[in-house]
Design a protein around this motif. Structure first.
Motif, mmCIF file in Angstrom:
data_model
loop_
_atom_site.group_PDB
_atom_site.id
_atom_site.type_symbol
_atom_site.label_atom_id
_atom_site.label_comp_id
_atom_site.label_asym_id
_atom_site.label_seq_id
_atom_site.Cartn_x
_atom_site.Cartn_y
_atom_site.Cartn_z
ATOM 1 N N ASP A 146 -5.059 -11.137 0.876
ATOM 2 C CA ASP A 146 -5.380 -10.046 1.796
ATOM 3 C C ASP A 146 -4.075 -9.514 2.373
ATOM 4 O O ASP A 146 -3.511 -10.075 3.312
ATOM 5 C CB ASP A 146 -6.309 -10.548 2.907
ATOM 6 C CG ASP A 146 -6.904 -9.414 3.722
ATOM 7 O OD1 ASP A 146 -6.216 -8.387 3.879
ATOM 8 O OD2 ASP A 146 -8.043 -9.555 4.196
ATOM 9 N N LEU A 147 -3.612 -8.410 1.804
ATOM 10 C CA LEU A 147 -2.310 -7.874 2.179
ATOM 11 C C LEU A 147 -2.302 -7.273 3.582
ATOM 12 O O LEU A 147 -1.253 -7.193 4.224
ATOM 13 C CB LEU A 147 -1.878 -6.817 1.161
ATOM 14 C CG LEU A 147 -1.736 -7.318 -0.281
ATOM 15 C CD1 LEU A 147 -1.439 -6.158 -1.218
ATOM 16 C CD2 LEU A 147 -0.658 -8.384 -0.382
ATOM 17 N N LYS A 148 -3.445 -6.836 4.066
ATOM 18 C CA LYS A 148 -3.523 -6.234 5.395
ATOM 19 C C LYS A 148 -3.668 -7.275 6.494
ATOM 20 O O LYS A 148 -3.215 -7.071 7.620
ATOM 21 C CB LYS A 148 -4.690 -5.256 5.457
ATOM 22 C CG LYS A 148 -4.522 -4.039 4.562
ATOM 23 C CD LYS A 148 -5.700 -3.085 4.694
ATOM 24 C CE LYS A 148 -5.513 -1.861 3.809
ATOM 25 N NZ LYS A 148 -6.660 -0.920 3.911
ATOM 26 N N LYS A 149 -4.287 -8.403 6.161
ATOM 27 C CA LYS A 149 -4.566 -9.410 7.184
ATOM 28 C C LYS A 149 -3.560 -10.559 7.169
ATOM 29 O O LYS A 149 -2.975 -10.901 8.203
ATOM 30 C CB LYS A 149 -5.972 -9.966 6.980
ATOM 31 C CG LYS A 149 -6.389 -11.017 7.984
ATOM 32 C CD LYS A 149 -7.791 -11.526 7.699
ATOM 33 C CE LYS A 149 -8.187 -12.627 8.659
ATOM 34 N NZ LYS A 149 -9.553 -13.163 8.361
ATOM 35 N N ASP A 150 -3.361 -11.165 6.014
ATOM 36 C CA ASP A 150 -2.567 -12.396 5.938
ATOM 37 C C ASP A 150 -1.128 -12.191 5.489
ATOM 38 O O ASP A 150 -0.279 -13.051 5.734
ATOM 39 C CB ASP A 150 -3.242 -13.383 4.980
ATOM 40 C CG ASP A 150 -4.652 -13.742 5.421
ATOM 41 O OD1 ASP A 150 -4.859 -13.895 6.642
ATOM 42 O OD2 ASP A 150 -5.537 -13.866 4.554
ATOM 43 N N TYR A 151 -0.854 -11.087 4.806
ATOM 44 C CA TYR A 151 0.473 -10.912 4.216
ATOM 45 C C TYR A 151 1.047 -9.545 4.555
ATOM 46 O O TYR A 151 1.629 -8.867 3.712
ATOM 47 C CB TYR A 151 0.397 -11.109 2.692
ATOM 48 C CG TYR A 151 -0.119 -12.474 2.294
ATOM 49 C CD1 TYR A 151 0.704 -13.593 2.368
ATOM 50 C CD2 TYR A 151 -1.427 -12.641 1.852
ATOM 51 C CE1 TYR A 151 0.240 -14.851 2.007
ATOM 52 C CE2 TYR A 151 -1.909 -13.890 1.498
ATOM 53 C CZ TYR A 151 -1.069 -14.990 1.584
ATOM 54 O OH TYR A 151 -1.536 -16.235 1.232
ATOM 55 N N HIS A 152 0.889 -9.145 5.817
ATOM 56 C CA HIS A 152 1.337 -7.834 6.264
ATOM 57 C C HIS A 152 2.748 -7.910 6.838
ATOM 58 O O HIS A 152 3.107 -8.886 7.505
ATOM 59 C CB HIS A 152 0.367 -7.289 7.322
ATOM 60 C CG HIS A 152 0.753 -5.955 7.866
ATOM 61 N ND1 HIS A 152 0.685 -4.810 7.119
ATOM 62 C CD2 HIS A 152 1.226 -5.583 9.090
ATOM 63 C CE1 HIS A 152 1.086 -3.787 7.852
ATOM 64 N NE2 HIS A 152 1.427 -4.219 9.049
#
Length: 342
Positions: free
Chosen positions: A69-75
């Motif tokens: 999840d690029l928006k939540k966990d890896y932003h």
């Protein structure tokens, strides 16, 4: 043809990266499934977003989906570093970048510095002007994805047939036959067949005893398609009603699927359903023709102004949308009926 290639690559691991978009991720699937089955001793980790990972139904045993999840966990910067550490923990031997965008370039460079072989898909950005102005045909992305693995040392014969080789599962709604699915929307308006023309197509089909099922997303698309279905006897809207895991087998149960140059044509192709595709600002020569579909079923007027884009634009540059408005509903309906009668 050597279907199983064991010796040279035993116990190796390939990291495959493609974050978006839905149709592009769907186009990777025939190549990646074929690769996994032809190299059963190679472990393949496919990195994509959680929603797109749900496309990968019935995967080969050596293919593992790695949703991120690029928006939540890896932003942001810290999130990118966490992502790099996570991907490193998978201990890949090779990296196949099927996205070729800034975020994947960071991943590529990270693993190159670690000494891994990295190959990215050729998006042929430099040739796009020629593709538009000179109408130069572009290679299919299926062949471009296969080229990535060949350059890594894993030549692959793309032999994928369907997500449902063991048969289609039971669905909440069992379509009445003959059944035609229509997915009239696309990301851009200039790749979308106007709804008043879709309605005329639906009316012609139902007048011939065809059951029409409308596919689309939640929200505005679902509302518009429900209104169309309510005003067209024999027409049912499925838009926004089912998760993608059920929408795929529903597409698989259609006798014919009608789609724009959108994710729907690729999703239907994953189910081996015949697709009648409708092309506006793009053309089949742009490289996005759906998997194993008959080019004769691609409806494109090939006007002088087509294509005006490789992947679509928000508006028609000429403000006429002639590529869609001039495609007669009778042409679309007759093509569908000819396939039903085969």
């Amino acid at each position: 043809m050597n279907k199983n290639r064991h010796t040279d690559h035993a116990k190796k691991r390939i990291l495959v990266v493609r974050f978006s978009a839905l149709g592009d991720v769907a186009m990777t699937l025939p190549v990646v499934y074929s690769l996994a089955r032809q190299y059963p001793d190679v472990e393949i980790d496919f990195v994509t977003t959680p929603f797109f990972a749900r496309l990968f139904l019935n995967p080969p045993a050596n293919l593992t989906l790695r949703p991120v999840d690029l928006k939540k966990d890896y932003h942001g910067v810290k999130g990118t570093l966490r992502l790099l550490r996570y991907l490193s923990s998978l201990r890949p031997d090779y990296v196949a970048d099927l996205h070729n965008v800034f975020r994947s370039w960071i991943i590529d460079r990270w693993f190159q510095l670690k000494g891994l072989k990295v190959v990215m898909v050729d998006k042929m950005r430099g040739e796009r002007k020629a593709a538009i102005s000179q109408k130069a045909p572009q290679p299919s992305f299926f062949s471009r994805y296969a080229d990535v693995f060949a350059k890594l040392g894993f030549p692959v014969d793309v032999t994928f047939t369907t997500l449902f080789s063991d048969g289609l599962p039971t669905t909440t709604i069992e379509p009445e036959h003959p059944a035609v699915g229509i997915a009239p929307f696309a990301r851009y308006a200039n790749k979308t067949y106007p709804l008043h023309l879709v309605k005329r197509v639906a009316e012609m089909l139902t007048a011939n005893g065809i059951h029409v099922y409308l596919f689309g997303g939640r929200g505005k698309e679902a509302e518009e398609l429900q209104r169309l279905a309510d005003s067209t006897p024999g027409c049912t809207s499925l838009a926004g009603r089912f998760p993608i895991e059920e929408e795929l087998p529903l597409m698989g149960k259609m006798d014919v699927m009608v789609s724009m140059d959108s994710a729907n044509q690729h999703m239907a192709s994953l189910c081996a359903t015949p697709v009648v595709s409708i092309w506006g600002s793009t053309t089949p020569e742009c490289g996005f023709m759906p998997y194993r579909q008959d080019p004769d079923n691609a409806l494109c007027l090939r006007l002088d102004c087509q294509p005006c884009s490789i992947a679509g634009k928000p508006e028609c540059p000429l403000a006429t949308l002639a590529c869609m408005n001039n495609l007669l509903p009778e042409t679309v309906a007759n093509k569908i009926l000819s396939l039903i009668k085969q």
